[in-house]
Design an enzyme around this catalytic site. Structure first.
Site, PDB file in Angstrom:
ATOM      1  N   LYS A 179      46.977  45.096  35.217  1.00 49.31           N
ATOM      2  CA  LYS A 179      46.563  44.122  36.548  1.00 49.31           C
ATOM      3  C   LYS A 179      45.983  43.394  36.359  1.00 49.31           C
ATOM      4  O   LYS A 179      45.013  43.379  36.879  1.00 49.31           O
ATOM      5  CB  LYS A 179      46.223  45.610  37.108  1.00 49.31           C
ATOM      6  CG  LYS A 179      46.084  45.230  38.516  1.00 49.31           C
ATOM      7  CD  LYS A 179      46.128  46.593  39.821  1.00 49.31           C
ATOM      8  CE  LYS A 179      45.698  45.824  41.022  1.00 49.31           C
ATOM      9  NZ  LYS A 179      47.080  46.496  41.716  1.00 49.31           N
TER      10      LYS A 179
ATOM     11  N   TYR B 273      41.961  42.314  37.799  1.00 47.56           N
ATOM     12  CA  TYR B 273      41.734  42.908  39.394  1.00 47.56           C
ATOM     13  C   TYR B 273      42.157  43.826  39.810  1.00 47.56           C
ATOM     14  O   TYR B 273      42.931  45.261  38.967  1.00 47.56           O
ATOM     15  CB  TYR B 273      42.086  42.094  40.291  1.00 47.56           C
ATOM     16  CG  TYR B 273      43.735  42.330  41.052  1.00 47.56           C
ATOM     17  CD1 TYR B 273      43.783  42.704  42.221  1.00 47.56           C
ATOM     18  CD2 TYR B 273      44.850  41.696  40.440  1.00 47.56           C
ATOM     19  CE1 TYR B 273      45.179  43.133  42.501  1.00 47.56           C
ATOM     20  CE2 TYR B 273      46.007  41.751  40.209  1.00 47.56           C
ATOM     21  CZ  TYR B 273      46.273  42.449  41.301  1.00 47.56           C
ATOM     22  OH  TYR B 273      47.676  42.348  41.894  1.00 47.56           O
TER      23      TYR B 273
ATOM     24  N   GLU C 254      59.591  48.975  39.749  1.00 47.19           N
ATOM     25  CA  GLU C 254      58.915  48.505  41.081  1.00 47.19           C
ATOM     26  C   GLU C 254      59.229  48.117  41.826  1.00 47.19           C
ATOM     27  O   GLU C 254      59.700  47.100  41.265  1.00 47.19           O
ATOM     28  CB  GLU C 254      57.457  49.056  40.375  1.00 47.19           C
ATOM     29  CG  GLU C 254      57.180  48.234  38.742  1.00 47.19           C
ATOM     30  CD  GLU C 254      55.474  47.451  38.779  1.00 47.19           C
ATOM     31  OE1 GLU C 254      54.922  48.856  39.045  1.00 47.19           O
ATOM     32  OE2 GLU C 254      55.358  47.663  38.199  1.00 47.19           O
TER      33      GLU C 254
ATOM     34  N   ARG D  12      37.921  23.918  30.058  1.00 50.01           N
ATOM     35  CA  ARG D  12      39.617  24.448  29.717  1.00 50.01           C
ATOM     36  C   ARG D  12      39.928  24.242  27.793  1.00 50.01           C
ATOM     37  O   ARG D  12      40.590  23.244  28.106  1.00 50.01           O
ATOM     38  CB  ARG D  12      40.467  23.820  30.703  1.00 50.01           C
ATOM     39  CG  ARG D  12      42.159  24.570  30.976  1.00 50.01           C
ATOM     40  CD  ARG D  12      43.340  23.625  31.978  1.00 50.01           C
ATOM     41  NE  ARG D  12      43.937  24.691  31.697  1.00 50.01           N
ATOM     42  CZ  ARG D  12      44.925  24.501  31.310  1.00 50.01           C
ATOM     43  NH1 ARG D  12      44.765  23.755  29.729  1.00 50.01           N
ATOM     44  NH2 ARG D  12      45.980  24.927  31.539  1.00 50.01           N
TER      45      ARG D  12
ATOM     46  N   HIS E  38      41.908  26.749  25.773  1.00 48.33           N
ATOM     47  CA  HIS E  38      43.149  28.141  25.458  1.00 48.33           C
ATOM     48  C   HIS E  38      42.086  29.132  24.083  1.00 48.33           C
ATOM     49  O   HIS E  38      42.254  30.692  25.385  1.00 48.33           O
ATOM     50  CB  HIS E  38      44.382  28.140  24.822  1.00 48.33           C
ATOM     51  CG  HIS E  38      44.739  27.461  25.203  1.00 48.33           C
ATOM     52  ND1 HIS E  38      45.655  25.820  25.995  1.00 48.33           N
ATOM     53  CD2 HIS E  38      46.410  27.813  26.153  1.00 48.33           C
ATOM     54  CE1 HIS E  38      46.545  25.954  26.281  1.00 48.33           C
ATOM     55  NE2 HIS E  38      47.174  26.533  27.039  1.00 48.33           N
TER      56      HIS E  38
ATOM     57  N   LEU F 253      53.011  49.123  36.121  1.00 48.20           N
ATOM     58  CA  LEU F 253      51.644  49.870  36.846  1.00 48.20           C
ATOM     59  C   LEU F 253      51.634  51.394  37.118  1.00 48.20           C
ATOM     60  O   LEU F 253      52.620  52.093  38.044  1.00 48.20           O
ATOM     61  CB  LEU F 253      51.579  48.733  37.828  1.00 48.20           C
ATOM     62  CG  LEU F 253      49.248  48.963  38.248  1.00 48.20           C
ATOM     63  CD1 LEU F 253      48.913  48.097  36.850  1.00 48.20           C
ATOM     64  CD2 LEU F 253      49.513  48.066  39.359  1.00 48.20           C
TER      65      LEU F 253
ATOM     66  N   ARG G  44      41.187  52.760  34.980  1.00 46.65           N
ATOM     67  CA  ARG G  44      42.512  51.669  35.161  1.00 46.65           C
ATOM     68  C   ARG G  44      41.847  49.770  35.256  1.00 46.65           C
ATOM     69  O   ARG G  44      42.459  49.268  33.873  1.00 46.65           O
ATOM     70  CB  ARG G  44      44.051  51.716  36.427  1.00 46.65           C
ATOM     71  CG  ARG G  44      44.344  50.510  36.369  1.00 46.65           C
ATOM     72  CD  ARG G  44      45.835  50.698  37.053  1.00 46.65           C
ATOM     73  NE  ARG G  44      45.090  50.642  39.136  1.00 46.65           N
ATOM     74  CZ  ARG G  44      46.072  50.701  39.955  1.00 46.65           C
ATOM     75  NH1 ARG G  44      46.991  50.776  40.145  1.00 46.65           N
ATOM     76  NH2 ARG G  44      44.979  49.643  40.917  1.00 46.65           N
TER      77      ARG G  44
END
Length: 278
Positions: free
Chosen positions: A145, A32, A177, A99, A101, A201, A51
């Site tokens: 991210k 995101y 961070e 679902r 993996h 990040l 990014r």
């Protein structure tokens, strides 16, 4: 007005729903970006998109669109919203599939919201905020991210319950961070922050601060530091897309110097505002 977008369709936010068999929902299998829009212009959009694409490659997410496609989509969404000051949340996941993996052979899913920007209280900028120190319990690839933010959430909640704004994360004795920010200290006129690595990040506002420091001849030092060094700093501040540049005046109940925002932090914030309106 606030609007939502998913896979080519604009939808009112109260009608936006994600199927249960969605990889982001079930596995955190996605990435995101949060992008701030000022006066209808997305700030440092190119850097955000760079990014985003880096994160996609890191998790082997097959994005067929390039940065120019996303730029057009974001600008279109801002136009449709009619908002001049807003925040965009853009999310890409591995799609809708039963679902399991292993990666499914399905199209990726792109969703987005555009909402009015939530402005910080002016008193926080004028007086500064407090923070706690918290063990960095996240995974080893924080440069991505990703949607996997539970350790961040838990640390931020702990800070909130102690009446603080942010948690400063520490790994192997060194500051990494914040839960949703980059952390800086000022010592003898120099700005210090943790070097880029897989452990943090590459913040967009962090990059803006570096550019500002270069323009106004403040030495920008990428160097790891301890909590003890943080306590001895002349100033401490955090940066993020939504907080911009925000002074930290207290850490774990200890005042940073006089417990007031410092001159360097204030100057960097003012220069960032000038950068925004260019």
């Amino acid at each position: 007005m606030s609007i939502g977008y998913i896979n080519g369709k604009y939808i009112p936010l109260d009608e936006l729903a994600i199927p249960i068999d969605e990889r982001g929902h079930q596995f955190g299998d996605g990435i995101y970006e949060v992008i701030r829009v000022y006066n209808r212009k997305a700030f440092m959009l190119d850097e955000h998109l760079e990014r985003l694409i880096t994160s996609a490659k890191a998790i082997k997410l097959p994005i067929e669109r390039d940065a120019s496609d996303f730029r057009l989509l974001i600008n279109e969404a801002v136009e449709k919203s009619g908002l001049s000051e807003c925040t965009i949340y853009l999310q890409i996941t591995r799609g809708f599939a039963p679902r399991k993996h292993l990666f499914p052979g399905v199209p990726i899913s792109i969703s987005m919201t555009v909402k009015p920007a939530s402005l910080l209280q002016q008193s926080l900028r004028e007086n500064g905020v407090s923070a706690i120190v918290h063990e960095d319990e996240r995974w080893a690839n924080c440069y991505i991210k990703s949607l996997n933010l539970l350790p961040n959430v838990l640390a931020r909640q702990t800070a909130y319950e102690k009446g603080c704004y942010e948690a400063i994360l520490v790994r192997d004795g060194m500051v990494t961070e914040g839960t949703s920010s980059n952390i800086f200290m000022v010592k003898k006129g120099k700005v210090y922050t943790t070097p880029l690595s897989k452990r943090i990040l590459a913040g967009i506002t962090r990059l803006a601060v570096r550019q500002i420091c270069e323009e106004i001849n403040i030495e920008f030092v990428e160097q790891s530091f301890t909590v003890e060094e943080l306590f001895q700093a002349d100033e401490v501040f955090l940066t993020s897309t939504t907080s911009e540049v925000l002074p930290i005046v207290e850490v774990d109940g200890q005042m940073v110097r006089a417990g007031k925002p410092g001159e360097v932090t204030s100057e960097l914030y003012q220069k960032l505002q000038q950068m925004i309106v260019r």
